[in-house]
Design a protein around this motif. Sequence first.
Motif, PDB file in Angstrom:
ATOM      1  N   ALA A   7      -0.269   2.332   0.826  1.00 17.98           N
ATOM      2  CA  ALA A   7      -0.734   2.540   2.192  1.00 17.98           C
ATOM      3  C   ALA A   7      -1.995   3.400   2.161  1.00 17.98           C
ATOM      4  N   VAL A  12      -2.878  -1.603   4.270  1.00 13.19           N
ATOM      5  CA  VAL A  12      -1.658  -1.482   3.484  1.00 13.19           C
ATOM      6  C   VAL A  12      -1.596  -2.679   2.536  1.00 13.19           C
ATOM      7  N   TRP A  14       0.508  -4.613  -0.566  1.00 13.83           N
ATOM      8  CA  TRP A  14       1.898  -4.691  -1.004  1.00 13.83           C
ATOM      9  C   TRP A  14       2.062  -5.719  -2.106  1.00 13.83           C
ATOM     10  N   HIS A  32      -3.271  -1.580   9.507  1.00 10.07           N
ATOM     11  CA  HIS A  32      -2.198  -0.700   9.974  1.00 10.07           C
ATOM     12  C   HIS A  32      -1.485  -1.270  11.197  1.00 10.07           C
ATOM     13  N   ILE A  35       1.487  -3.851  10.534  1.00 14.30           N
ATOM     14  CA  ILE A  35       2.638  -3.497   9.712  1.00 14.30           C
ATOM     15  C   ILE A  35       3.937  -4.046  10.299  1.00 14.30           C
ATOM     16  N   LEU A  38       4.889  -7.336   8.981  1.00 15.92           N
ATOM     17  CA  LEU A  38       4.978  -7.487   7.539  1.00 15.92           C
ATOM     18  C   LEU A  38       6.373  -7.852   7.069  1.00 15.92           C
ATOM     19  N   VAL A  69       1.972   5.850   9.850  1.00 19.68           N
ATOM     20  CA  VAL A  69       2.075   4.658   9.006  1.00 19.68           C
ATOM     21  C   VAL A  69       3.393   4.676   8.236  1.00 19.68           C
ATOM     22  N   ARG A  72       6.124   3.441  10.495  1.00 24.98           N
ATOM     23  CA  ARG A  72       6.089   1.992  10.696  1.00 24.98           C
ATOM     24  C   ARG A  72       6.689   1.256   9.509  1.00 24.98           C
ATOM     25  N   ILE A  73       6.384   1.733   8.316  1.00 26.91           N
ATOM     26  CA  ILE A  73       6.932   1.093   7.121  1.00 26.91           C
ATOM     27  C   ILE A  73       8.435   1.337   7.027  1.00 26.91           C
TER      28      ILE A  73
END
Length: 250
Positions: A7, A12, A14, A32, A35, A38, A69, A72-73
């Motif tokens: 991040a 971000v 992955w 961002h 997210i 995702l 952030v 959110r993840i």
Amino acid sequence: MILLIDAGNTRVKWRLVGADATSVHAEGACAHDEISLLGAQIESRLQAGSAPQARMVGIIGTNVAGAAVAERIAALACPWGLTPEWLTPQASCAGIINGYDNPAQLGADRWAALIGARQLHAGDCLVVSAGTATTVDLLSADGRFEGGLILPGVDLMQRALAGGTAQLPLADGRFALAPRCTADAIRSGCLQAQAGAVERMFRQIAARPAPLCLLTGGAAEAFAPLLDLPLRQVNNLVLLGLQAIVRSRH
């Protein structure tokens, strides 16, 4: 499956790897504000992959983008019943020794990038991550992080000039060895500053056997052509380091 997360300040990135982190099944990047989408994207990759109905068993990542952030993840991980593990630099990991005065104060992304660098080059190297900020870190052949620099990235330098002066604009310029207009002078100055910092740090390892500069990050392409040193550009060095960390735990 294990989800690796990098991040950053802008995006971000992955990577989805097997439980032992030896195989890569999918990877990507998002802004961002994307997210929240995702989780569904990764779930579709899981179902469409070579191992349908594969179960997510872990999430490990680095986060320099802040608490919002991270939240959110964490929210996207809830349907899998998982809590993200955010990497904390240690005194040593995966064959790398942390030479920071206080190892825990080293940025997690820098730590992961150093570990990733060792997967690509066994000798002395300079690990350069060019993003919103640019980091320039020394890694010895015996795996010791010897120290490094943090400086504003190319775009941040340009914005600082525009915001901190009355006469210099935030304008698109082109690189020139001897610029003859203000926009080009700003762009060229910022790029030369990046290249100069990298080349000055590289001098510290230049006389060692087979030294190499590993350059990664979204702004790498902007000044890579200016560097007069042994160079390899790589993608997703932080994710490569996270993958090595997971492998070291097995």
